[in-house]
Design an enzyme around this catalytic site. Sequence first.
Site, PDB file in Angstrom:
ATOM      1  N   HIS A 343       0.271  -0.653  -0.075  1.00  0.00           N
ATOM      2  CA  HIS A 343       0.392  -0.311  -0.181  1.00  0.00           C
ATOM      3  C   HIS A 343       0.995   1.443   0.242  1.00  0.00           C
ATOM      4  O   HIS A 343       0.009   2.447   0.130  1.00  0.00           O
ATOM      5  CB  HIS A 343      -0.527   0.321   1.121  1.00  0.00           C
ATOM      6  N   LYS A 524      -8.442  13.664   4.271  1.00  0.00           N
ATOM      7  CA  LYS A 524      -7.488  12.479   4.351  1.00  0.00           C
ATOM      8  C   LYS A 524      -6.458  13.003   5.175  1.00  0.00           C
ATOM      9  O   LYS A 524      -6.523  13.511   6.017  1.00  0.00           O
ATOM     10  CB  LYS A 524      -6.616  12.390   3.155  1.00  0.00           C
ATOM     11  N   ARG A 525      -5.890  11.331   5.866  1.00  0.00           N
ATOM     12  CA  ARG A 525      -4.446  11.453   6.786  1.00  0.00           C
ATOM     13  C   ARG A 525      -3.765  12.577   6.629  1.00  0.00           C
ATOM     14  O   ARG A 525      -3.440  13.061   5.448  1.00  0.00           O
ATOM     15  CB  ARG A 525      -3.680  10.339   7.061  1.00  0.00           C
ATOM     16  N   LYS A 530       0.787  14.079   1.160  1.00  0.00           N
ATOM     17  CA  LYS A 530      -0.736  13.872   0.672  1.00  0.00           C
ATOM     18  C   LYS A 530      -0.831  15.787   0.440  1.00  0.00           C
ATOM     19  O   LYS A 530      -1.822  16.574  -0.037  1.00  0.00           O
ATOM     20  CB  LYS A 530      -1.809  14.602   1.306  1.00  0.00           C
ATOM     21  N   THR A 632      -8.446   6.179  -2.405  1.00  0.00           N
ATOM     22  CA  THR A 632      -9.819   5.850  -2.475  1.00  0.00           C
ATOM     23  C   THR A 632     -10.919   7.002  -2.127  1.00  0.00           C
ATOM     24  O   THR A 632     -12.235   6.339  -2.909  1.00  0.00           O
ATOM     25  CB  THR A 632     -10.141   4.684  -1.220  1.00  0.00           C
ATOM     26  N   LYS A 636     -14.766   7.989  -3.842  1.00  0.00           N
ATOM     27  CA  LYS A 636     -16.194   8.621  -3.249  1.00  0.00           C
ATOM     28  C   LYS A 636     -16.026  10.071  -4.271  1.00  0.00           C
ATOM     29  O   LYS A 636     -17.146   9.709  -4.062  1.00  0.00           O
ATOM     30  CB  LYS A 636     -15.461   8.383  -2.058  1.00  0.00           C
TER      31      LYS A 636
END
Length: 787
Positions: A343, A524-525, A530, A632, A636
């Site tokens: 991952h 998100k985290r 990110k 993911t 969505k």
Amino acid sequence: MKAAVLRHLTYSIGKDTISASIYDWRVALSLSLRDLIVEPWFASTRRTYAEDRKRVYYLSMEFLIGRLLEDAAVNLGLHEVAEGAMADLGVDFRAVIEDEPDAALGNGGLGRLAACFMESMATLGCPAFGYGIRYEHGLFRQMFEGGQQVETPEDWLTQRHPWEFERPESAYTISFKGHVETLEGRAVWVPGESVTASAFDTPVIGWKGEWANTLRLWGAKPTTLFDLERFNRGDYAAAAEPETLARTISRVLYPDDTTFQGKELRLKQEYFLTSAALQDILRRYLKTHDSLHDLADHVAIQMNDTHPAIAGPELMRLLIDDHGLTFDDALPIVQNVLGYTNHTLLPEALERWSTYLMGTILPRHMQIIEQIDAWHAKTYPKRPHYIGIVKHNEVRMGDLAFIMSHRVNGVSALHSDLVRKTLFPELDALHPGRIINQTNGVTPRRWLRLSNRPLSALIDSTIGDGWVSDLDQLKQLEPFAQDAGFCAAFDAAKRRNKVDMSNWLGASMGITLDPDALFDVQIKRIHEYKRQLLNILQTIDQWHTIRENPNVAFVPRVKVFGGKSAPGYIVAKEIIHLINDVATVVNNDPATRGLLKVVYPANYNVSMAQRLIPATDLSEQISTAGKEASGTGNMKFMLNGAPTIGTLDGANVEILHEVGAANFFLFGMTADEVVQRRTDPDHSRHAIEASPALQRVLQMIAEGQFSPDQPDRYNGLLDRIWNHDYFLVAADFEAYRLAQHDVDLAYADRAKWVTMAALNTARAGYFSSDRTIRGYMNDIWSTKAAL
């Protein structure tokens, strides 16, 4: 349904309707729905045994399952029935739903993917067990104090969890430490500590209630409750040590592992999960089969990331030490049974344990790991000297998982290619064809049918409801994306969701939002790769631009952030603090009121995602190219009609391919360009010097404009941007800024925007987790659906 609810209220809970609380009604309704799941659950199990079907076992440290009540009602086709029954009983159905706590069993995408996979396996009729840990507190509850993240214990299990069945008969001894002796030529592990893994089962029902699988979570209990002799001597704390040790193992998800004690606990957790699962799998298999040599014909075990990578050595240990197989006989059995999903490309996320820690906690496994490494080096003499499982006094869990699996898969096309080229190039050369791709997906039942009822109803009325179990049918919406009537209804559904979200944020945060503003969301985290930092820097630039141009007609925008930082991740916590500081200034500035808001609701979880995603206009997927495995959340958002602003990273590549460049706001460097840019040691300084806007933003932060009480608060963060910008925030800033300008222009043209949004939904079919699971079944597990 009413009769069932009243029966459970009376006989399962011991309350009458006069004294019943919302909690009581929720448990009564949950038990009523659970009753209806039990029969298909039993029937699925019986059929699996009767037809001797191959089972899939999914090992994951996280299962971010969210609330289960409404999800169960939707999959059983009883949502309206349940809602009507509660209304007839004078109970607010939404209040009942909102009363259910989120199970704190995961952090982010890894755990939510596992939950989507469990639901899709049940929908497809793939016989499966999910194995995880029943964390007492799980991931922490996030709060903000003075804009800073504060972690407090999650309390989801302080009340009854009505969806689970305790299985005290399914209990296994899990051992740690001790030493290894040699008796009659065989290694014998003499443990120094042990706990008991006790099973708790939650049925997972698929669409239309046709098949149900099991999520089995392990709770740690002491092998001996307490030391009575010590207790009678008055040494109460010492008497309770066995219980304390056990409860510590299943208390918290991802304990802070910056200390030796934290690392020890985390390794114990991973082994606890894996050993309990493997003992359970072998027990079940041997109930109906005699030969362990046929194990791979009936059992497929998937390791979700490196957390369960100890499964290779543990299954070897069980086959050799407990069942008498030789090393050479056991090894191919284990490899044919195990699959490994990678991952991440981040080196720090590919776990490495010191040989001292591994040898201390799991001495027998350390022997087996070294034996596996020696076997691999001997069998593949072309293996480079710097490659191996045990190197530099460390056990490399990624290499171990790779070598002990027959298939290794990445989770997006780009990611799988990078796994081959940059993560495991040497092992890929030794084992060509072992690495394959299975692009992630999300379940349309929770992420559209349940979460976005206005849009779901519109799709049903337009093309029927077959899309719920065959998401490719959404393609039938494409012609309607040019139809004025459909687009007006699509826009109305989006606005209804935005009103609902605005009302919720108003009630929970006391903030007033304009539902007609552009809702721009990044949830998100919190991690440097990110790039929430890039987002907030551009937000500061937007704020300044609005202030400097009071006569320009700007598109009103609401910037929403959500997510948690790991407790020990100092830089991520500084980014959270900066976002909240910027929000304080921007939201109280009369010059930009009505044109820009920054919102950061605390404690992001699945239930919050179900509120935010349907209301989102713009999906922020802005990671440094080459760092996000898949994502993911991006899927969505797309499914719910939100165009993406993003880099060519992870599954964004495939989203861009599916939706088309005209319906995606692409910016930034490619993964190859990122690598090339890093060869310039002054890349960040050059980028900043070339961008007056970024210089201005950094100057405002440096002057303490967002932290007047402590002007130098973000000096460390600024130094990283100027001198250590590994994730290339500065280098991509101008491209991101221009892309956001393009977003404003597109959003100002309402007809164009709604068509873009509708096409995102219409072209999201590929990103169903049903498609992903079919890929795993065909290419990794070699199993067939029962439905």
